[in-house]
Design an enzyme around this catalytic site. Structure first.
Site, PDB file in Angstrom:
ATOM      1  CB  CYS A  87     -48.258   7.524 -29.988  1.00  0.00           C
ATOM      2  SG  CYS A  87     -47.599   7.022 -31.665  1.00  0.00           S
TER       3      CYS A  87
ATOM      4  CB  CYS B  84     -44.952   3.680 -30.352  1.00  0.00           C
ATOM      5  SG  CYS B  84     -44.672   5.408 -29.617  1.00  0.00           S
TER       6      CYS B  84
ATOM      7  CB  CYS C 178     -45.137   9.824 -32.492  1.00  0.00           C
ATOM      8  SG  CYS C 178     -44.649   8.865 -31.136  1.00  0.00           S
TER       9      CYS C 178
ATOM     10  CB  CYS D 157     -42.865   5.150 -33.213  1.00  0.00           C
ATOM     11  SG  CYS D 157     -44.614   5.955 -33.711  1.00  0.00           S
TER      12      CYS D 157
ATOM     13  CB  CYS E 259     -55.207  20.147 -36.661  1.00  0.00           C
ATOM     14  SG  CYS E 259     -56.550  19.516 -37.456  1.00  0.00           S
TER      15      CYS E 259
HETATM   16 ZN    ZN Z   1     -45.581   6.796 -31.392  1.00  0.00          ZN
END
Ligand code: ZN
Length: 135
Positions: free
Chosen positions: A52, A55, A100, A103, A123
């Site tokens: 991510c 984070c 995510c 976060c 996607c």
């Molecule tokens: Zn994250």
């Protein structure tokens, strides 16, 4: 759009703006979509993992990435527990939004036209991801 859920990593809007590039911020925090084919991660074929960009949580192993032909990095399976989904009814469509789990950053959408074994197509916006090559 305000997300009331508490995630393990939370920052104020100002803090996110300061820690992300404008493109990352537009995607992760404002549910933006990067232009088709704009991410260098479309062509990323090395072994490693996709994290991510907000984070740093590992989200996808490179082994689950495949060429969907859509112009966005596509995967058939996330790391267990790394992403969550919500129903997105924007743009007169009903889609499943993916974010995510750590976060809450918006990553992209998941569709049911992916390859085996899951049949899913995650996607993703490349701007929401960072790639860490295997050492
Ligand atoms: Zn994250």
């Amino acid at each position: 759009m305000k997300d009331e859920k508490d995630f393990p990593v939370t920052k104020s809007d100002t803090e996110w703006q300061a820690s992300l590039t404008p493109t990352e911020y537009a995607v992760l925090r404002q549910h933006g979509t990067e232009p088709r084919g704009s991410s260098p991660l479309n062509k990323e074929k090395r072994s490693g993992e996709f994290l991510c960009a907000g984070c740093g949580q590992p989200l996808f192993d490179a082994g689950t990435k495949y060429e969907s032909g859509t112009g966005w990095p596509s995967f058939y399976a996330p790391r267990e527990g790394s992403v969550e989904t919500t129903t997105d009814r924007s743009h007169s469509m009903t889609r499943t939004e993916v974010h995510c789990s750590r976060c809450g950053g918006h990553l992209g959408h998941v569709f049911n036209d992916g390859p085996k074994p899951t049949g899913l197509r995650y996607c993703m916006n490349g701007a929401a991801l960072s790639f860490k090559p295997e050492e």
